[in-house]
Design a protein around this motif. Structure first.
Motif, PDB file in Angstrom:
ATOM      1  N   ASN A 181       3.300   5.693  -1.452  1.00  0.00           N
ATOM      2  CA  ASN A 181       2.319   5.147  -0.505  1.00  0.00           C
ATOM      3  C   ASN A 181       1.189   4.442  -1.227  1.00  0.00           C
ATOM      4  OD1 ASN A 181       3.465   5.786   1.845  1.00  0.00           O
ATOM      5  ND2 ASN A 181       2.235   7.638   2.254  1.00  0.00           N
ATOM      6  N   TYR A 182       0.703   5.105  -2.297  1.00  0.00           N
ATOM      7  CA  TYR A 182      -0.398   4.513  -3.045  1.00  0.00           C
ATOM      8  C   TYR A 182       0.056   3.204  -3.708  1.00  0.00           C
ATOM      9  CZ  TYR A 182      -4.308   3.857  -6.192  1.00  0.00           C
ATOM     10  OH  TYR A 182      -5.386   3.303  -6.851  1.00  0.00           O
ATOM     11  N   ALA A 183       1.275   3.228  -4.255  1.00  0.00           N
ATOM     12  CA  ALA A 183       1.811   2.019  -4.897  1.00  0.00           C
ATOM     13  C   ALA A 183       1.871   0.876  -3.879  1.00  0.00           C
ATOM     14  CB  ALA A 183       3.197   2.297  -5.468  1.00  0.00           C
ATOM     15  N   ASP A 184       2.346   1.181  -2.670  1.00  0.00           N
ATOM     16  CA  ASP A 184       2.439   0.153  -1.618  1.00  0.00           C
ATOM     17  C   ASP A 184       1.047  -0.352  -1.250  1.00  0.00           C
ATOM     18  OD1 ASP A 184       5.128   0.613  -1.633  1.00  0.00           O
ATOM     19  OD2 ASP A 184       5.132   1.882   0.165  1.00  0.00           O
ATOM     20  N   GLU A 185       0.121   0.597  -1.137  1.00  0.00           N
ATOM     21  CA  GLU A 185      -1.250   0.258  -0.720  1.00  0.00           C
ATOM     22  C   GLU A 185      -1.913  -0.728  -1.694  1.00  0.00           C
ATOM     23  OE1 GLU A 185      -3.500   3.909   0.108  1.00  0.00           O
ATOM     24  OE2 GLU A 185      -5.238   2.845  -0.738  1.00  0.00           O
ATOM     25  N   ILE A 186      -1.686  -0.528  -3.009  1.00  0.00           N
ATOM     26  CA  ILE A 186      -2.358  -1.400  -3.985  1.00  0.00           C
ATOM     27  C   ILE A 186      -1.518  -2.624  -4.344  1.00  0.00           C
ATOM     28  CG2 ILE A 186      -3.691   0.523  -4.952  1.00  0.00           C
ATOM     29  CD1 ILE A 186      -1.819   0.418  -7.414  1.00  0.00           C
ATOM     30  N   GLY A 187      -0.312  -2.708  -3.801  1.00  0.00           N
ATOM     31  CA  GLY A 187       0.534  -3.882  -4.052  1.00  0.00           C
ATOM     32  C   GLY A 187       1.278  -3.847  -5.370  1.00  0.00           C
TER      33      GLY A 187
END
Ligand code: B1M
Length: 207
Positions: A181-187
């Motif tokens: 989720n965090y990876a997706d959030e920061i692109g």
């Protein structure tokens, strides 16, 4: 005649001296360097990666196998360079700014080396501009590791700086507090929960 499976088995057992000697013998017997790398060393690290992922072995065994891989690579590296054998790709990896944890990062770096990547280890406490520089220097993949909730936020800054500079490098993030989720959030282009998956993601991002 040294067989590639003998090298592979010695590596899987973590016998660094034996791997080094067998690789030397294979080189002296004029076995193709690429064959020794792929069928002797890389295939063995693939087996180790799979076992680690399935929790059949643990970090110490992986580190011991990686040390044996290094022993074999120390014989092969100069010959591979001389023969112009192309590495799978180039990864620059570091632990983000403010963070000094490096055990997981080193494990990821070792697995990438084992998979035939050219690996640049940027170390720990790595500022954003160092990752940008590594991308300018030809790294197609940038590996960012963080172990603290207070430092994982640095990853966002790295992704933004790369975007600003128009870098095409793909960012893979990981470390205990980091999530998909965090990876997706920061692109970020990829996230991996462990070192073996990090290599799989890296390979798929280069396709
Ligand atoms: Co620190 N530390 N530590 N520490 N430390 C943790 C992370 C912590 C969870 C301990 C705790 O409180 N329970 C906690 C963080 C809390 C939080 O933020 N949520 C913590 C803290 C608070 C701190 C300090 C702030 C303590 C203090 O000084 N008050 C301080 C910070 C220093 C700093 O970085 N600025 C600190 C210091 C240290 C030591 C120096 C003593 C030492 C580090 C030594 C070193 O690395 N050379 C240390 C250690 C060893 C730990 C624990 C015990 C172990 C971490 C570790 O190496 N795990 C850790 C507690 C724990 O996790 N049980 C803890 C093994 C390693 C193989 O796992 O790194 O997760 P890991 O890597 C995994 C995956 O995450 C993944 O692959 C690896 C395995 O396959 N992975 C990636 C990692 N990076 C990846 C990158 C990828 C993909 C996957 O793509 C690029």
């Amino acid at each position: 005649m040294v067989s590639m499976s003998a090298i592979s088995e010695a590596l899987q057992k973590g016998k660094a001296d034996e791997v080094k000697n067998l690789v030397k013998q294979a080189v002296e017997a004029k076995v193709d360097v690429k064959k020794i790398l792929e069928e002797g060393l890389i295939s063995a690290m693939d087996v180790i990666g799979g076992r680690f992922k399935r929790n059949e072995i643990y970090i110490p065994e992986v580190l011991i196998a990686a040390r044996a891989m290094h022993a074999g690579m120390s014989v092969l590296e100069p010959l591979l360079v001389a023969a112009g054998v192309k590495m799978i790709g180039k990864l620059a990896i570091g632990t983000v700014k403010g963070d000094l944890h490096d055990i997981g990062k080193n494990l990821v770096a070792m697995m990438y080396k084992g998979a035939g990547f050219d690996v640049v280890d940027l170390g720990v406490d790595v500022a954003s501009d160092k990752f940008v520089q590594a991308s300018d220097d030809g790294a197609q993949l940038l590996g960012l590791s963080a172990l603290l909730t207070t430092t994982m936020v640095q990853m966002k800054g790295v992704v933004e700086s790369l975007k600003e500079k128009g870098s095409k490098a793909k960012v893979i993030v990981g470390g205990a507090p980091v999530t998909q989720n965090y990876a997706d959030e920061i692109g970020a282009a990829g996230y991996a929960a462990d070192a073996a998956s990090a290599v799989e993601i890296g390979k798929s991002l280069l396709k």
